[in-house]
Design a protein around this motif. Structure first.
Motif, PDB file in Angstrom:
ATOM      1  N   PHE A  74       0.822  -1.200   0.000  1.00  0.00           N
ATOM      2  CA  PHE A  74       0.000   0.000   0.000  1.00  0.00           C
ATOM      3  C   PHE A  74       0.865   1.262   0.000  1.00  0.00           C
ATOM      4  O   PHE A  74       0.636   2.187  -0.783  1.00  0.00           O
ATOM      5  N   VAL A  75       1.864   1.310   0.877  1.00  0.00           N
ATOM      6  CA  VAL A  75       2.731   2.487   0.953  1.00  0.00           C
ATOM      7  C   VAL A  75       3.476   2.684  -0.365  1.00  0.00           C
ATOM      8  O   VAL A  75       3.562   3.809  -0.883  1.00  0.00           O
ATOM      9  N   GLY A  76       3.994   1.623  -0.936  1.00  0.00           N
ATOM     10  CA  GLY A  76       4.685   1.730  -2.217  1.00  0.00           C
ATOM     11  C   GLY A  76       3.769   2.212  -3.324  1.00  0.00           C
ATOM     12  O   GLY A  76       4.156   3.053  -4.144  1.00  0.00           O
ATOM     13  N   ARG A  94      -0.574   5.884 -13.140  1.00  0.00           N
ATOM     14  CA  ARG A  94      -1.336   6.373 -11.989  1.00  0.00           C
ATOM     15  C   ARG A  94      -2.522   5.458 -11.689  1.00  0.00           C
ATOM     16  O   ARG A  94      -2.801   5.144 -10.534  1.00  0.00           O
ATOM     17  N   ALA A  95      -3.212   5.013 -12.706  1.00  0.00           N
ATOM     18  CA  ALA A  95      -4.376   4.144 -12.494  1.00  0.00           C
ATOM     19  C   ALA A  95      -3.962   2.802 -11.900  1.00  0.00           C
ATOM     20  O   ALA A  95      -4.613   2.295 -10.976  1.00  0.00           O
ATOM     21  N   LEU A  96      -2.885   2.224 -12.400  1.00  0.00           N
ATOM     22  CA  LEU A  96      -2.438   0.935 -11.871  1.00  0.00           C
ATOM     23  C   LEU A  96      -2.012   1.046 -10.416  1.00  0.00           C
ATOM     24  O   LEU A  96      -2.348   0.186  -9.588  1.00  0.00           O
ATOM     25  N   SER A  97      -1.297   2.121 -10.079  1.00  0.00           N
ATOM     26  CA  SER A  97      -0.878   2.274  -8.682  1.00  0.00           C
ATOM     27  C   SER A  97      -2.083   2.519  -7.778  1.00  0.00           C
ATOM     28  O   SER A  97      -2.122   2.048  -6.644  1.00  0.00           O
ATOM     29  N   PHE A  98      -3.098   3.227  -8.283  1.00  0.00           N
ATOM     30  CA  PHE A  98      -4.321   3.423  -7.501  1.00  0.00           C
ATOM     31  C   PHE A  98      -4.996   2.084  -7.236  1.00  0.00           C
ATOM     32  O   PHE A  98      -5.403   1.793  -6.110  1.00  0.00           O
ATOM     33  N   PHE A  99      -5.128   1.255  -8.267  1.00  0.00           N
ATOM     34  CA  PHE A  99      -5.810  -0.024  -8.091  1.00  0.00           C
ATOM     35  C   PHE A  99      -5.033  -1.012  -7.241  1.00  0.00           C
ATOM     36  O   PHE A  99      -5.629  -1.837  -6.560  1.00  0.00           O
ATOM     37  N   VAL A 100      -3.708  -0.936  -7.244  1.00  0.00           N
ATOM     38  CA  VAL A 100      -2.921  -1.767  -6.330  1.00  0.00           C
ATOM     39  C   VAL A 100      -3.237  -1.377  -4.893  1.00  0.00           C
ATOM     40  O   VAL A 100      -3.506  -2.234  -4.038  1.00  0.00           O
ATOM     41  N   GLY A 101      -3.209  -0.077  -4.593  1.00  0.00           N
ATOM     42  CA  GLY A 101      -3.525   0.385  -3.250  1.00  0.00           C
ATOM     43  C   GLY A 101      -4.963   0.062  -2.855  1.00  0.00           C
ATOM     44  O   GLY A 101      -5.249  -0.342  -1.720  1.00  0.00           O
TER      45      GLY A 101
END
Length: 106
Positions: A74-76, A94-101
């Motif tokens: 989550f932090v990453g 940006r979208a991929l990092s949002f969906f990972v979190g």
């Protein structure tokens, strides 16, 4: 040339302190400041719920290695999302990092 003593960031300041009908021309927005503001609001919208859910998850007695993996992911993802928002990187980042979190939060 714009008189910098008469440049306002908020519309209500233009009305209150501006001079006549031309007051609105002194309203300025900076694209970089707006980008940082939107990134900050997005972080607040995602980090605050994660803190509550993460606390409940921690109190449920999970395996420590699994919990650390979730928290680090989550932090990453949030750090990468902020970098992708501010740089700006092409959209899938940006979208991929949002969906990972978001997936970690779920």
């Amino acid at each position: 040339m714009v008189d910098l003593t008469q440049v306002f960031a908020n519309p209500e300041d233009c009305v209150a302190f501006g001079k006549g009908e031309n007051a609105k021309k002194y309203l300025r927005t900076d694209d970089r400041v707006e980008r940082v503001r939107r990134a900050h609001l997005n972080d607040l919208e995602n980090i605050i719920p994660f803190l509550g859910i993460g606390l409940l998850y921690s109190l449920s007695g999970p395996d420590p290695s699994t919990a650390i993996l979730h928290f680090r992911l989550f932090v990453g993802a949030r750090i990468y999302h902020t970098i992708a928002y501010l740089t700006p990187l092409p959209q899938p980042n940006r979208a991929l990092s949002f969906f990972v979190g978001y997936g970690v939060t779920l």
